[in-house]
Design a protein around this motif. Structure first.
Motif, PDB file in Angstrom:
ATOM      1  N   GLN A  19      -6.191 -59.221 -37.508  1.00 23.46           N
ATOM      2  CA  GLN A  19      -5.203 -58.880 -36.477  1.00 23.46           C
ATOM      3  C   GLN A  19      -4.139 -57.948 -37.056  1.00 23.46           C
ATOM      4  O   GLN A  19      -3.670 -57.028 -36.390  1.00 23.46           O
ATOM      5  N   GLY A  20      -3.769 -58.214 -38.317  1.00 28.53           N
ATOM      6  CA  GLY A  20      -2.791 -57.360 -38.989  1.00 28.53           C
ATOM      7  C   GLY A  20      -3.317 -55.941 -39.132  1.00 28.53           C
ATOM      8  O   GLY A  20      -2.612 -54.967 -38.855  1.00 28.53           O
ATOM      9  N   ILE A  21      -4.586 -55.839 -39.555  1.00 26.84           N
ATOM     10  CA  ILE A  21      -5.193 -54.511 -39.698  1.00 26.84           C
ATOM     11  C   ILE A  21      -5.207 -53.806 -38.353  1.00 26.84           C
ATOM     12  O   ILE A  21      -4.894 -52.611 -38.254  1.00 26.84           O
ATOM     13  N   ALA A  22      -5.547 -54.566 -37.297  1.00 31.24           N
ATOM     14  CA  ALA A  22      -5.567 -53.974 -35.953  1.00 31.24           C
ATOM     15  C   ALA A  22      -4.180 -53.439 -35.607  1.00 31.24           C
ATOM     16  O   ALA A  22      -4.042 -52.327 -35.076  1.00 31.24           O
ATOM     17  N   GLY A  23      -3.132 -54.237 -35.952  1.00 28.05           N
ATOM     18  CA  GLY A  23      -1.771 -53.788 -35.690  1.00 28.05           C
ATOM     19  C   GLY A  23      -1.453 -52.523 -36.469  1.00 28.05           C
ATOM     20  O   GLY A  23      -0.877 -51.565 -35.932  1.00 28.05           O
ATOM     21  N   THR A  24      -1.849 -52.502 -37.743  1.00 29.40           N
ATOM     22  CA  THR A  24      -1.629 -51.331 -38.586  1.00 29.40           C
ATOM     23  C   THR A  24      -2.307 -50.105 -37.985  1.00 29.40           C
ATOM     24  O   THR A  24      -1.703 -49.032 -37.871  1.00 29.40           O
ATOM     25  N   LEU A  25      -3.585 -50.286 -37.579  1.00 31.78           N
ATOM     26  CA  LEU A  25      -4.323 -49.146 -37.042  1.00 31.78           C
ATOM     27  C   LEU A  25      -3.742 -48.698 -35.703  1.00 31.78           C
ATOM     28  O   LEU A  25      -3.706 -47.499 -35.410  1.00 31.78           O
ATOM     29  N   GLU A  26      -3.253 -49.673 -34.916  1.00 26.30           N
ATOM     30  CA  GLU A  26      -2.655 -49.330 -33.628  1.00 26.30           C
ATOM     31  C   GLU A  26      -1.448 -48.417 -33.847  1.00 26.30           C
ATOM     32  O   GLU A  26      -1.314 -47.377 -33.215  1.00 26.30           O
ATOM     33  N   VAL A  27      -0.598 -48.836 -34.791  1.00 23.54           N
ATOM     34  CA  VAL A  27       0.577 -48.011 -35.095  1.00 23.54           C
ATOM     35  C   VAL A  27       0.133 -46.667 -35.663  1.00 23.54           C
ATOM     36  O   VAL A  27       0.604 -45.609 -35.240  1.00 23.54           O
TER      37      VAL A  27
END
Lengths: 219, 256, 283
Positions: free
Chosen positions: C71-79
């Motif tokens: 989920q953190g990676i997804a957040g990073t990639l989203e940003v």
């Protein structure tokens, strides 16, 4: 808060912060250059293990985010009984990363050299050391002036990481965070720091361009 | 350690001698049992189709290319395999490359003085004076303060020749010295080389310039498929060569 | 030439003789021993401080850990991706300003490029985090991290675009103008699409910087990889192992981006060379 009010209250702090940023930048760049040269020597050495270690160093430190590295140095290393001061941690973080880029630029500089010139140097009886010191290094350095100038600016920008740990005196970014959390410094506090960063970057760029124009190799 | 041949008297010792030289690139046999000896003052021109190994042969003489077996002697001394000894021997054999290979970061004058000052340890002033003389001799003395990139190809190649001469070599190897030049500049370089030959320089020249070979060579070596096919005087070679392959080669370039 | 495939770092060395070969073998042995010694020293330090204990590392065998990090990676990639899109847009606009016919527009664009290139991301971040709210504008934490990251990169992107535009052969523009296309039409349909092809490798490298800058998301407590790592640490009390693993994840993401950039550069150079060869044949 107006400019005069802000400067009367924080003027000294700004000067201290500017010098902190400059000091960090200069120290980090010097260290990065030394490490960068060493890593480059390893990467072009005839010893395979050293080449591999040099390549790995570059892959790690050109790809690791500064924040991630700083957090490891500050918070994780003490678990291994390695405790450094905040300043040391910041300095190491903002040196190791530019060092990887420094090595990349030096390698690129070496790659600009025409192999024929190396052969020509050998053909007039130059030893390996002479070929390296008289033909390879002078040309590689000349080709690296502009990239290294940009790296110096990038190093300065990286030193903003210092704002993530308590430092005294603070750096330019840390000071803005400090002013805005303690008083309502508003946009002015931000603009002053930004202007000081920009001015430094512009001066570095001008000097780099001037040096480059002097030493650039015509091809 | 390679064994050293006994020193002979200068009259008998060839400046360059290759004995049973073989070289492989993996599966490829690029030099096949090459035997060649070049006497002092002799001009040997090596010709042959591209890929015949003529350039490789030339480059083995100062160990720009290694060999797998055989012996290469310079003035009776086997060419060392590495280190300072190799460098010292190379200083005695000049080389002129197809792509000039002048040091891009040094002025024309410094290109010529670098070898004498740094390899032969000649005092700077002396090296400068001689360099200027040499540049005059090859006709580029007015360009001494410029950088290589500011010169034409023909001028650069003449500087490269001066750079070789500054080392007072026992022989100069020319590896296709005019192949990278525009047609109008070939003449000026060949003129300098002709002049050198007349003055008694020992030369090994790999070239496609048949007129030069005919006029200047003492001996013509014809190579094909990595082997020396024919060795002859220029008159004989160009009028009635001994081998069919040489005849075919001469016909093929005439038809061009 | 025959040397074309040899890299300079190999060309520095001649074919070794017996002495050199022996020295190289000895040197290689010493280097391997030194590396092994250092590696053992590091592992030993982990061991004696108890950091090799399985409780610190077993959390990475749990799927919940990876789900959370994912989920953190997804957040990073989203940003990173949002910031990437915005910075390419801003960069494009700034580039248009830089090549504008109007002196005033050029001056403003140049100043903006210099400004964004000369100011650290963190300072922009504090602007959006601390200064903007003083004007009564409260942004969601996603934008507090995405906007500064995008703004910080847009000056470089503008210069990258501009170098691409400069690399497009003049003849292309002239040919398009000669068949009666309007100036803006020529730029958008002929020049810029080609410019993009030149600069894809540089844009991918710039994405690496964007990804790195997203790590400051913890400042504004946006749940990216770094922020989720913090949560994980407070849950499991495994600081060292978690931060090391997170660093490795970042390094891998950026390594892949760099590889993609190198790949794109090689492809571009091949096409360019092919194009040049065709050009040489004199169409």
């Amino acid at each position: 808060m107006g400019v005069t009010e802000l400067l009367s209250q924080y003027g000294d702090k700004y000067i201290q912060a500017l010098f902190t940023t400059w000091k960090l930048t200069a120290l980090a760049f010097a260290i990065a250059f030394v490490i960068g040269v060493l890593v480059t020597v390893m990467r072009v050495s005839p010893l395979k293990p050293l080449r591999v270690v040099g390549d790995i160093y570059v892959h790690i430190f050109r790809n690791i985010p500064g924040a991630s590295l700083l957090i490891i140095l500050v918070y994780a290393l003490p678990y291994l009984n390695v405790v450094w001061s905040y300043f040391t941690c910041v300095l190491i973080a903002v040196s190791l990363i530019p060092a990887a880029f420094c090595s990349e630029y030096l390698m690129a500089g070496i790659n600009t050299i025409d192999i024929g010139q190396i052969e020509a140097a050998r053909s007039i009886g130059m030893t390996f050391t002479q070929v390296i010191s008289k033909v390879v290094i002078p040309q590689a350095l000349r080709a690296s002036v502009l990239p290294l100038t940009n790296l110096l600016v990038a190093t300065m920008l990286t030193t903003a990481l210092a704002s993530q740990v308590p430092l005294n005196p603070r750096d330019l970014t840390g000071l803005v965070a400090h002013i805005n959390t303690h008083a309502v410094g508003g946009i002015t506090a931000f603009v002053i720091s930004a202007a000081l960063y920009c001015a430094t970057a512009v001066v570095i760029g001008q000097i780099g361009n001037r040096i480059d124009r002097k030493v650039r190799i015509l091809r | 350690m390679e064994k050293q041949s006994k020193p002979n008297t200068p009259e008998q010792t060839p400046v360059i001698e290759l004995r049973h030289v073989d070289k492989h690139y993996g599966q490829l046999h690029v030099l096949k049992d090459i035997n060649l000896s070049v006497k002092k003052g002799e001009v040997v021109v090596i010709i042959g189709p591209s890929g015949s190994g003529k350039s490789t042969l030339c480059r083995t003489i100062n160990r720009m290319e290694t060999i797998n077996s055989g012996e290469i002697l310079i003035d009776g001394t086997a060419i060392p395999q590495e280190g300072k000894e190799l460098a010292r021997l190379r200083a005695q054999v000049g080389m002129v490359f197809q792509s000039f290979n002048l040091f891009a970061h040094k002025t024309i004058l410094d290109n010529v003085t670098l070898g004498p000052t740094d390899v032969l340890h000649v005092p700077k002033k002396e090296a400068r004076e001689e360099a200027i003389k040499l540049l005059k001799r090859v006709g580029v003395d007015t360009q001494a303060a410029k950088l290589p990139a500011q010169l034409s190809g023909g001028q650069q190649q003449r500087v490269a020749i001066a750079r070789s001469l500054a080392m007072h070599p026992k022989a100069i190897l020319f590896d296709e010295p005019t192949s990278a030049l525009d047609p109008e500049m070939i003449g000026e370089v060949l003129d300098v080389m002709t002049e050198l030959a007349k003055e008694g320089m020992t030369m090994v020249v790999v070239t496609h310039e048949m007129n030069f070979a005919r006029r200047v060579a003492d001996r013509v070596i014809f190579m094909d498929g990595g082997a020396i096919i024919e060795e002859n005087t220029p008159e004989e070679f160009f009028t009635h060569p001994n081998t069919q392959r040489a005849q075919d080669f001469l016909n093929s370039i005439k038809n061009h | 030439m025959s040397n074309a495939h040899v890299s300079v770092r190999d060309a520095l060395y001649e074919a070794p003789g017996p002495k050199t070969r022996r020295r190289t073998a000895i040197g290689t042995g010493i280097a391997l021993a030194a590396i092994a010694f250092l590696a053992v020293g590091v592992v030993r330090q982990f061991y004696i401080t108890g950091q090799l204990d399985s409780k610190y590392w077993s959390i990475f065998t749990k799927s919940t850990t990876w789900k959370f990090l994912g989920q953190g990676i997804a957040g990073t990639l989203e940003v990173a991706l949002t910031a990437g899109v915005i910075t390419f847009g801003l960069g494009f606009l700034l580039m248009l300003g830089r090549i504008s016919d109007s002196k005033v527009v050029r001056g403003i664009a140049t100043a903006l490029v210099e400004f964004t290139r000369g100011v650290p991301t963190l300072l922009f971040l504090y602007f959006f985090f601390l200064v903007v709210p003083q004007f009564g504008l409260t942004l969601p934490s996603f934008w507090k991290i995405t906007l500064p990251v995008a703004i910080s990169a847009c000056g470089v992107v503008a210069e990258v675009f501009r170098s691409g535009v400069k690399a497009v052969p003049k003849g292309q523009r002239e040919a398009a103008l000669s068949i009666g296309m309007s100036k803006s039409h020529v730029f958008l349909k002929v020049v810029f699409p080609q410019a993009i092809r030149y600069v894809i490798p540089a844009l991918l490298s710039e994405l690496v910087i964007v990804v790195k800058d997203t790590t400051f998301a913890y400042v504004v407590t946006f749940p990216d990889l770094m922020q989720n790592a913090k949560v994980l640490i407070s849950n499991y009390d495994a600081l060292l192992s978690v931060y090391l693993v997170v660093a490795v994840i970042y390094i891998l993401i950026n390594y892949l981006l760099n590889r993609a950039s190198d790949f794109a550069a090689r492809r571009r150079n091949r096409t360019l060379m092919a194009a040049q060869q065709n050009g040489n044949k004199g169409v």
